[in-house]
Design a protein around this motif. Sequence first.
Motif, short mmCIF file in Angstrom:
data_model
loop_
_atom_site.label_atom_id
_atom_site.label_comp_id
_atom_site.label_asym_id
_atom_site.label_seq_id
_atom_site.Cartn_x
_atom_site.Cartn_y
_atom_site.Cartn_z
N TYR A 291 0.60 -0.96 -0.14
CA TYR A 291 0.00 -0.03 0.34
C TYR A 291 1.13 1.55 -0.16
N PHE A 292 1.37 0.98 -0.06
CA PHE A 292 3.32 2.12 0.17
C PHE A 292 3.92 2.76 -0.98
N ALA A 293 4.42 4.20 -1.05
CA ALA A 293 4.61 4.78 -1.60
C ALA A 293 6.06 4.16 -3.10
N LYS A 294 5.32 3.59 -4.22
CA LYS A 294 7.01 3.29 -4.67
C LYS A 294 7.90 3.35 -4.45
N LYS A 299 13.22 0.99 0.28
CA LYS A 299 11.92 0.46 0.74
C LYS A 299 12.06 -1.18 0.47
N VAL A 300 11.63 -2.32 1.44
CA VAL A 300 11.21 -3.45 1.04
C VAL A 300 9.82 -3.62 0.96
N ASP A 301 9.25 -4.57 0.35
CA ASP A 301 8.42 -5.00 -0.78
C ASP A 301 8.26 -6.50 -1.02
N TRP A 302 7.43 -6.85 -2.01
CA TRP A 302 6.94 -7.75 -2.01
C TRP A 302 7.18 -8.76 -0.43
N ALA A 303 6.55 -8.61 0.46
CA ALA A 303 6.23 -9.33 1.77
C ALA A 303 4.73 -10.41 1.53
N PHE A 348 -6.64 -13.68 16.63
CA PHE A 348 -5.82 -13.50 15.47
C PHE A 348 -4.42 -13.20 15.34
N PRO A 349 -3.87 -13.55 15.02
CA PRO A 349 -2.31 -12.60 14.66
C PRO A 349 -1.64 -11.95 13.40
N VAL A 350 -0.89 -10.83 13.94
CA VAL A 350 -0.53 -9.45 13.18
C VAL A 350 0.32 -9.04 13.37
N PHE A 351 1.28 -9.24 12.32
CA PHE A 351 2.56 -9.67 12.20
C PHE A 351 2.61 -7.79 12.99
N GLU A 352 4.16 -7.51 14.13
CA GLU A 352 3.79 -6.12 14.36
C GLU A 352 4.95 -5.12 12.57
N ASN A 353 4.94 -3.65 12.98
CA ASN A 353 4.87 -3.21 11.93
C ASN A 353 5.49 -3.93 10.35
N GLY A 354 4.20 -5.08 10.39
CA GLY A 354 4.25 -5.78 9.10
C GLY A 354 3.61 -5.24 8.19
N LEU A 355 2.40 -3.89 8.48
CA LEU A 355 1.07 -3.28 7.73
C LEU A 355 1.73 -1.87 7.83
N ILE A 356 3.09 -1.41 8.20
CA ILE A 356 3.53 -0.17 7.61
C ILE A 356 5.11 -0.20 6.69
N PRO A 357 5.47 0.14 6.28
CA PRO A 357 6.56 0.43 5.91
C PRO A 357 7.98 -0.10 6.91
N MET A 358 8.67 -1.39 6.38
CA MET A 358 9.25 -1.57 7.05
C MET A 358 10.51 -1.02 7.38
N GLU A 359 11.61 -1.35 8.80
CA GLU A 359 12.33 -0.81 8.84
C GLU A 359 13.83 -1.71 8.89
N PRO A 360 14.84 -1.26 8.17
CA PRO A 360 16.09 -2.00 8.21
C PRO A 360 16.23 -2.67 9.40
N LYS A 361 16.34 -2.36 10.69
CA LYS A 361 16.83 -2.81 11.91
C LYS A 361 15.24 -3.72 12.58
N ILE A 362 15.70 -4.07 13.98
CA ILE A 362 14.57 -4.48 14.26
C ILE A 362 15.24 -4.83 16.27
N LYS A 363 14.32 -4.51 17.07
CA LYS A 363 14.38 -5.49 18.57
C LYS A 363 14.91 -6.64 18.98
N MET A 364 16.13 -7.12 19.44
CA MET A 364 16.00 -8.58 19.88
C MET A 364 15.24 -8.88 20.84
N PRO A 365 14.41 -10.40 20.90
CA PRO A 365 14.04 -10.77 21.90
C PRO A 365 14.52 -10.78 23.21
#
Length: 570
Positions: A291-294, A299-303, A348-365
């Motif tokens: 849904y995001f700007a090309k 950019k991460v795409d095709w998820a 239902f499960p939902v991917f956290e931050n999976g419905l906004i433009p993805m970032e290059p890094k995330i927090k470790m468990p």
Amino acid sequence: MKISKPILLSLFFILLSFSGAFSQKSNGPIFSKTTYQGNDQVYKDYPLAADEFYNPILQGCYPDPSITRKGGDYYLVNSSFAMFPGVPIFHSKDLVNWTQIGHVLDRKSQLKVEDSGISAGIYAPDILYNQYNDTFYMITTQFSGGMGNIVVKTKDPKQGWSDPNKLNFSGIDPALFFDEDGKAYVVHNDAPDKGKELYNGHRVIKIWEYDMAADQVIEGSDKIIVDGGVDIKQKPSWIEAPHIYKKNGKYYLMCAEGGTGGWHSEVIFVSDNPKGPYIPAPSNPILTQRYFAKDRKNKVDWAGHADLVLGPDNKYYGVFLGIRPNTKDRVNSGRETFILPVDWSGEFPVFENGLIPMEPKIKMPKGVTENKTGKDGFFPNGNFTYTEEFKSDKLDYRWIGLRGPREDFMSISKYGVEIKPFAVNIKEVKPISTLFYRQQHKDFSFSTTMDYKPASEKDLAGITCLQSEKFHYVFGVTKKGSDFYLVLERTEKGTSTIIASQKIELKGAIQLEVKAKGDDHEFSYSIDGGAMKNLGGVVSGDILSTNVAGGFTGTLLGLYATAANDAVPQ
């Protein structure tokens, strides 16, 4: 002095062996120091904090991830198409730090891809640990060798896998599910019943009961549990990659929808019974980047094409594929493996931050205290340099062949890796004598030192950047008359063009390099150990992109040799 006949015979055989060795060396190149270096700007712009790690976790062509857990051990596999060995398998204790422990399909009896195009072969493997019989299963579709859908198993993924059992159903993307009552099931993508296809891309999800004693689906037990997708009135395309999970007594069916491209997504359904009926969640999709700007930055795409697992912090995580196109929207590094935490606090499960433009890094468990990527044998991540001098008896798992085992054409000595050239050209759909390494960055260099003197115009050795048998670059040394030449060849849609060639004095080893900055590629050489000299100027990496060449793989960087050369210097 009179020499006895036995001594003469011994001297004869010694000389013969030396003659054979020299002959082999003259026909086969020896590659020694080989270096891959990635240098993407995103990793400079986003340095890691102590509690962070980079996404994707597997850079380069590692698509269609599937993950499972036994105790504190996690295992992850990927599609491998016509690469040999097939289905790379990784191990982790924490979902952050991964080591490759080998390949699931590493024998000719398991993997029959010798005459398949690069994007045929192994599709969408599913790995699952069955706690009820302490056995790991890997089920996949093998589009080659008359195999179809197959299953292999093992008690220990580090100790090798069984030969495949061929399964009696069509379709693709099979996955297993083991229920608490001892029953087992297979779900997969298939075509609608004959005559019931409503539109292009109309697919269904089927379920079968599975006989674990026979490792076979039970004839007549098949049932369509999803027709078309979340809402067939919207004509959803390519419902695929199904997985069943059980939570709080309910059965959840998670699938990819939209096809592996710009409309890719992940959707979820629920049922009280493994065989349905399945009701879609009201908030689908649960993961997408469509849904995001090309022209968005980094950019991460095709998820999509995801699989879930319970993490070390007792929280769910999902692995999935995505792409990171370059500034010209080219997809040279292919589909990569990403991970995100999953919020399953509701129904239902939902991917956290999976419905906004993805970032290059995330927090470790929570509880994971150290990012060890690139150290102590752990798979590298971010920007890194990997140097291989081929001095170990065991070749690193990152080096692969195409359509056949590496051992059929290579040997390692104190001088490096020697490749025995096949009388097969890189354009042919046959096993080729090439060691490949996946491109893992937009900006990279790949260099090698090669000791080689071609004996004829049919001999060539050097490096290649390969998207497929019909789309690639070859940069190597060959012969024309009595002279040695360096040649750069571009092949597009199976038609080859000589970009440049250069007559050279070949007195010793030669250094070859390809360097890319996004779409711009440069091929260079040095014959005296000095500064690198460019050949052919700046050339486009367009033919190395999935969305130009088609298919499903990323670019492979190869150490190539052939005795069937057709690249004639100008």
